[in-house]
Design an enzyme around this catalytic site. Sequence first.
Site, PDB file in Angstrom:
ATOM      1  N   HIS A   1      -2.474   7.009  -0.803  1.00 46.44           N
ATOM      2  CA  HIS A   1      -3.432   7.632   0.121  1.00 46.44           C
ATOM      3  C   HIS A   1      -2.863   8.281   1.379  1.00 46.44           C
ATOM      4  O   HIS A   1      -3.550   8.379   2.396  1.00 46.44           O
ATOM      5  CB  HIS A   1      -4.515   6.602   0.518  1.00 46.44           C
ATOM      6  CG  HIS A   1      -5.352   6.187  -0.656  1.00 46.44           C
ATOM      7  ND1 HIS A   1      -6.116   5.052  -0.674  1.00 46.44           N
ATOM      8  CD2 HIS A   1      -5.539   6.771  -1.876  1.00 46.44           C
ATOM      9  CE1 HIS A   1      -6.739   4.940  -1.856  1.00 46.44           C
ATOM     10  NE2 HIS A   1      -6.392   5.976  -2.595  1.00 46.44           N
TER      11      HIS A   1
ATOM     12  N   HIS B   1       0.852  -1.205   0.000  1.00 44.15           N
ATOM     13  CA  HIS B   1       0.000   0.000   0.000  1.00 44.15           C
ATOM     14  C   HIS B   1       0.884   1.250   0.000  1.00 44.15           C
ATOM     15  O   HIS B   1       1.303   1.736   1.040  1.00 44.15           O
ATOM     16  CB  HIS B   1      -0.907  -0.018   1.227  1.00 44.15           C
ATOM     17  CG  HIS B   1      -2.047   0.964   1.173  1.00 44.15           C
ATOM     18  ND1 HIS B   1      -2.078   2.042   0.312  1.00 44.15           N
ATOM     19  CD2 HIS B   1      -3.212   1.019   1.876  1.00 44.15           C
ATOM     20  CE1 HIS B   1      -3.207   2.718   0.497  1.00 44.15           C
ATOM     21  NE2 HIS B   1      -3.914   2.116   1.437  1.00 44.15           N
TER      22      HIS B   1
ATOM     23  N   TYR C   1      -0.494   7.331   3.470  1.00 43.77           N
ATOM     24  CA  TYR C   1       0.008   6.505   4.576  1.00 43.77           C
ATOM     25  C   TYR C   1       1.547   6.467   4.550  1.00 43.77           C
ATOM     26  O   TYR C   1       2.169   7.200   3.790  1.00 43.77           O
ATOM     27  CB  TYR C   1      -0.654   5.122   4.522  1.00 43.77           C
ATOM     28  CG  TYR C   1      -2.161   5.244   4.719  1.00 43.77           C
ATOM     29  CD1 TYR C   1      -2.668   5.765   5.904  1.00 43.77           C
ATOM     30  CD2 TYR C   1      -3.058   4.921   3.705  1.00 43.77           C
ATOM     31  CE1 TYR C   1      -4.041   5.936   6.093  1.00 43.77           C
ATOM     32  CE2 TYR C   1      -4.436   5.085   3.888  1.00 43.77           C
ATOM     33  CZ  TYR C   1      -4.917   5.600   5.079  1.00 43.77           C
ATOM     34  OH  TYR C   1      -6.266   5.779   5.258  1.00 43.77           O
TER      35      TYR C   1
HETATM   36  C1  LIG Z   1     -15.131   1.848   2.282  1.00 42.51           C
HETATM   37  C2  LIG Z   1     -13.837   2.102   1.565  1.00 42.51           C
HETATM   38  C3  LIG Z   1     -12.666   1.564   2.066  1.00 42.51           C
HETATM   39  C4  LIG Z   1     -11.458   1.726   1.380  1.00 42.51           C
HETATM   40  N1  LIG Z   1     -10.339   1.114   1.853  1.00 42.51           N
HETATM   41  C5  LIG Z   1      -9.189   1.135   1.131  1.00 42.51           C
HETATM   42  C6  LIG Z   1      -8.068   0.372   1.532  1.00 42.51           C
HETATM   43  O1  LIG Z   1      -8.102  -0.362   2.530  1.00 42.51           O
HETATM   44  N2  LIG Z   1      -6.954   0.475   0.786  1.00 42.51           N
HETATM   45  C7  LIG Z   1      -6.885   1.255  -0.333  1.00 42.51           C
HETATM   46  O2  LIG Z   1      -5.839   1.303  -0.990  1.00 42.51           O
HETATM   47  N3  LIG Z   1      -7.950   1.964  -0.756  1.00 42.51           N
HETATM   48  C8  LIG Z   1      -9.103   1.898  -0.062  1.00 42.51           C
HETATM   49  N4  LIG Z   1     -10.212   2.565  -0.519  1.00 42.51           N
HETATM   50  C9  LIG Z   1     -10.175   3.182  -1.855  1.00 42.51           C
HETATM   51  C10 LIG Z   1     -10.723   2.189  -2.906  1.00 42.51           C
HETATM   52  O3  LIG Z   1      -9.869   1.073  -3.061  1.00 42.51           O
HETATM   53  C11 LIG Z   1     -10.926   2.848  -4.280  1.00 42.51           C
HETATM   54  O4  LIG Z   1      -9.689   3.280  -4.774  1.00 42.51           O
HETATM   55  C12 LIG Z   1     -11.890   4.007  -4.188  1.00 42.51           C
HETATM   56  O5  LIG Z   1     -13.104   3.607  -3.573  1.00 42.51           O
HETATM   57  C13 LIG Z   1     -12.227   4.569  -5.564  1.00 42.51           C
HETATM   58  O6  LIG Z   1     -12.782   3.568  -6.390  1.00 42.51           O
HETATM   59  P1  LIG Z   1     -14.385   3.522  -6.661  1.00 42.51           P
HETATM   60  O7  LIG Z   1     -14.737   4.830  -7.304  1.00 42.51           O
HETATM   61  O8  LIG Z   1     -14.531   2.344  -7.617  1.00 42.51           O
HETATM   62  O9  LIG Z   1     -15.065   3.322  -5.368  1.00 42.51           O
HETATM   63  C14 LIG Z   1     -11.415   2.470   0.171  1.00 42.51           C
HETATM   64  C15 LIG Z   1     -12.599   3.041  -0.299  1.00 42.51           C
HETATM   65  C16 LIG Z   1     -13.793   2.868   0.363  1.00 42.51           C
HETATM   66  C17 LIG Z   1     -15.050   3.463  -0.213  1.00 42.51           C
END
Ligand SMILES: Cc1cc2nc3c(=O)[nH]c(=O)nc-3n(C[C@H](O)[C@H](O)[C@H](O)COP(=O)(O)O)c2cc1C
Length: 380
Positions: free
Chosen positions: A194, A191, A196
């Site tokens: 974002h 990861h 981190y």
């Molecule tokens: C509930 C939730 C939890 C997420 N947790 C993570 C995570 O653990 N690791 C990560 O890299 N991104 C995380 N994300 C980001 C998603 O992987 C993704 O990049 C983001 O939702 C955008 O894609 P989408 O438009 O298809 O939802 C999270 C997003 C949401 C909504």
Amino acid sequence: MKGGVDGENISSNGLSTIHLFTPYKMGNFNLSHRIVLAPLTRQRSFGNVPQPHASLYYSQRTSKGGLLIAEATGVSDTAQGYPDTPGIWTNEQVEAWKPIVDAVHAKGGIFFCQIWHVGRVSNSGFQPNGQAPISSTDKPLRPQLRANGIDVAQFTPPRRLRTDEIPKIINDFRLAARNAMEAGFDGVEIHGAHGYLIEQFMKDQVNDRTDQYGGSLENRCRFALEIVEAVSNEIGADRVGIRLSPFADYCEAPDSNPKSLGLYMAEALNQYGILYCHVVEPRMKNIGGKVESPDSLLPIRKAFKGTFIVAGGYDREDGNKAVAENHTDLVAYGRSFLANPDLPQRFELNAPLNKYNRETFYTKDPIIGYTDYPFLESTA
Ligand SMILES: Cc1cc2nc3c(=O)[nH]c(=O)nc-3n(C[C@H](O)[C@H](O)[C@H](O)COP(=O)(O)O)c2cc1C
């Protein structure tokens, strides 16, 4: 085959085939389609231990030959910043992952574990002995509205890692990758997105170090690349992916030149021959959702020699288009996969989607908002 609507072909038997459903060979893995479960933190791993309800959740989202990326999973006891996120640094956690991984494999899925350290996006309440979170810097984060739009997260000012402590953190990622293999995962996703810990080193608006891990682009990316190298040496580069979000500003981690950062990483990663690079779209700049952006991932896509995965704001049509135009190999879906356990099937049939409920993204309930989103048959 004759031409169909935008990015689709109508085959001679009258069935519509879409590019998202073409098979793809990702290294040693034979994927039957291009739709990936994006990593999604769900905060239902009580005491940082994965729970039995996750077996059902992940197996619901498994299709034969489909790739799933597990939620962000802590590499050590200093890696957490949110309640009830899973870890993979203890034997108990590894054992708890095994039946979950088995459930995905039983349905023919390919399952990668996203390994994670939050760095300064934490507070002393999540840290051993109430110590300060660790980071590349000692610059604190401002209190922040959580993604659920309700809670305000408070952060403890971080402690800047000494240069001689950095190998220990890299080793934690290596051990976590080894543990992921022991748990039966097919590979790991580092990861590096974002805001981190890894981004706290990569991004120039956070990293204010003066040692070999700070300053130049090369120095700021050193920590990420040393993790990639250590993890690749441990489990094989053909089982290693990384997630990057050079354009995102999450957790107060912007970079003044995200294009150069993304390109530098893509080229540097080629030297390790890792399996995939998973990049978040520039339009996901803020935690709030999709915004217009003039930037493109295409230069990074072109520079990286392995499998490319994109994520962020994709629907059936633009995901299909991105594959058709060779802008990516695979498309990861987050919120729509969260709310539609049978997302690939729905896309194939062009069926309507369930709407996601943001209020239950991070709640503790082992069923509600987790495993109770209906399948197509039950909504018909
Ligand atoms: C509930 C939730 C939890 C997420 N947790 C993570 C995570 O653990 N690791 C990560 O890299 N991104 C995380 N994300 C980001 C998603 O992987 C993704 O990049 C983001 O939702 C955008 O894609 P989408 O438009 O298809 O939802 C999270 C997003 C949401 C909504």
